[in-house]
Design an enzyme around this catalytic site. Structure first.
Site, mmCIF file in Angstrom:
data_model
loop_
_atom_site.group_PDB
_atom_site.id
_atom_site.type_symbol
_atom_site.label_atom_id
_atom_site.label_comp_id
_atom_site.label_asym_id
_atom_site.label_seq_id
_atom_site.Cartn_x
_atom_site.Cartn_y
_atom_site.Cartn_z
ATOM 1 N N HIS A 216 -4.479 -14.089 5.180
ATOM 2 C CA HIS A 216 -3.036 -14.098 5.427
ATOM 3 C C HIS A 216 -2.258 -14.461 4.173
ATOM 4 C CE1 HIS A 216 -4.334 -13.840 9.524
ATOM 5 N NE2 HIS A 216 -4.930 -15.024 9.466
ATOM 6 N N HIS B 92 -4.225 -11.181 13.359
ATOM 7 C CA HIS B 92 -5.605 -10.733 13.187
ATOM 8 C C HIS B 92 -5.804 -9.370 13.836
ATOM 9 C CE1 HIS B 92 -5.424 -15.156 13.681
ATOM 10 N NE2 HIS B 92 -6.119 -15.136 12.554
#
Lengths: 344, 344
Positions: free
Chosen positions: A61, A224
């Site tokens: 991320h 995700h």
């Protein structure tokens, strides 16, 4: 899979080493000193009496979280493997490394693994190491209740707002409970929603985690690649911004004007999920700006770029954080991290 | 094609409107005042006596150039349509808007259309508008001599270093010739090389400008997807960094140590071409850092991120700019633009 890497196994470690090489104000601690894994900290010791902020979560991320370590924001970040929670030993080692005696705030995105591991780390820190710990849970994603790895709402873009605003307060010497309470207030004031155009591929995988037909998008996707609310036909930037803002503005905290609690001032973020060009993010921001001004919401600060990503996913997330004068002044305070920097 | 846009025709205009909405210190000028097209300028008037810097080029490379408009860098930027040169009228209008009487430096990447149009704009500015103009040509890409749209070397990552360092000098009140000379010195000190893993797709097109097999990369690619030196099998991050640095360090200006002209200190940039995750850019930077320290080159400042992109191309470019104390001090000077910001 086409990626710049040496081996999938060294992906996170190599990337952290590069972060440290590029940013001399940060240090990567590895091995026995890091609970068997690694963490990123400010190279300088925590000033006596300053509350420390520690965050972390699965890698993939970036710049979240390690890119937000530095003066005015985090003291340390614990990166897990890609899309995998860091472990309690790592978090405990980070807390011990940056605690000045004033205590530590854990900023935790609401994913079950992260929540459990930070909870265990907090218990170890308090009971074995004598460190005072407060935890701020971030759960701003309004797309779905309960998801692949989450009970309740997922945590996403608001994380950096919590880290920035609470981090500025800690820098000024506020006490542990006050810093944590501000973090909770920011989270309670922020809501997010994301749209994906493609899936993303982890370093260890040969194909994307999910596939989308050429004319479809995932509305409400997780960071995700968790499923959102629905698949829909690809829409215009205007329609995409509208559906995201409709979801966000349905939240009472962001209701303003006649129906709500007075004027609404927000920090607005249009965040790229990894593979979306900046030019497209600005196209989306233009629609956000237009739509909000039509609904009586005033954008007082903005962020457009890649801040909370999902590897090479094409897509964007939208975050609005309602601010009062105190929060805004803390947002504007100087910060010097790899990913957010001003005034220093 | 999966993109966030309204219509391909409004892609650039919508994106610029979003840039201006997100950054109140910038203004987008359109229509008759902009020579029939548009340009981005600082909202504030140029300080009397300050030399103005104006750059521009085809869109699709964001944040270049409009993202570098602001205190300490550019005074205005002229975006063309995607991968298309801006026009002389646009450049002339921008020069007239930001000239304070101290003259204008045009920073021009070496692509034939840009060169010709900025040359025509310079002639119009001097002859019709009485504005003193100097031009700095950027041609740092060592991959190939002559390319699809270029005679000589292409201009790429060094552009932002020219804009930052010459921009800082202009901010301090240096005269036109001095600012331009510094820009030329930065360009002469910088070299770049890029590697692509995929092609990129323009808003008006339904497929990428070129296709690469799943196991191949384009070595020495241009920022519009122009061919490089060769196609090669996909290699490790270490090998990719090595082949890029081999090409760059073969240049005499970067030769140091025993064989060269003394210690070499550089600003090093690992730049994403659009769709490559930040984590991969840091993996590449780690290799750059390791390789350079083994060759007696000292990295004194670094940039890792998306600064000169090619829409949604996966890939990275490498730029080294050799600096002396004066250039480094100007690099460190305060800057406040959407894409580079520190000290303000």
């Amino acid at each position: 899979m086409k990626k710049f890497l040496n081996t999938p196994d060294s992906y996170v470690a190599d990337s952290l080493a590069g972060l440290a090489a590029a940013h001399p104000l940060l240090t990567v601690v590895t091995g026995a000193d890091a609970g068997g894994a690694g963490f990123v900290r400010r190279a300088a010791a925590t000033r006596a009496g300053k509350v420390a902020l520690v965050s972390g979560g699965g890698s993939g991320h970036e710049p979240l979280h390690a890119g937000f370590v530095g003066v005015g924001m985090l003291d340390a970040a614990c990166p897990g493997e890609v899309f995998t929670s860091p472990v309690p030993g790592q978090m405990l080692a980070a807390a011990q490394a940056v605690d000045s005696g004033a205590g530590v705030v854990f900023v935790v995105k609401n994913y079950t693994g992260d929540v459990l591991n930070f909870q265990m780390a907090a218990e170890l820190a308090v009971e074995d190491a004598g460190i005072a710990v407060e935890t701020v849970l971030v759960d701003d994603d309004v797309a779905v209740q309960d998801s692949t790895w989450t009970a309740g709402r997922r945590g996403t873009g608001a994380t950096l707002m919590v880290e920035k605003i609470a981090g500025a307060l800690a820098e000024r010497g506020a006490e542990l409970g006050v810093v944590a309470e501000m973090g909770r207030r920011v989270n309670a004031s922020a809501r997010s929603f994301a749209v994906a155009l493609t899936g993303c591929t982890t370093p260890a995988s040969s194909k994307p985690g999910f596939l989308l037909p050429d004319d479809e998008m995932e509305v409400g996707v997780g960071i995700h690649g968790e499923p959102g609310r629905r698949r829909a036909k690809l829409a215009s930037a205007r329609e995409v911004a509208e559906l995201a803002l409709d979801a966000i503005l349905a939240e009472p905290v962001l209701a303003g004007g006649a129906a709500g609690t007075g004027p609404v001032e927000v920090i607005a973020m249009v965040n790229g999920l990894g593979a979306t060009p900046l030019s497209e993010l600005y196209i989306l921001f233009n629609e956000v700006s237009r739509l909000l001004s039509g609904r009586g919401v005033s954008v007082v600060r903005s962020l457009v770029g890649n801040y909370v990503t999902s590897l090479d996913m094409a897509g964007a997330s939208f975050t609005l954080c309602r601010v009062d004068d105190e929060m805004l002044e803390l947002w504007d305070a100087p910060v010097n991290t790899p990913a957010l920097r001003w005034g220093l």
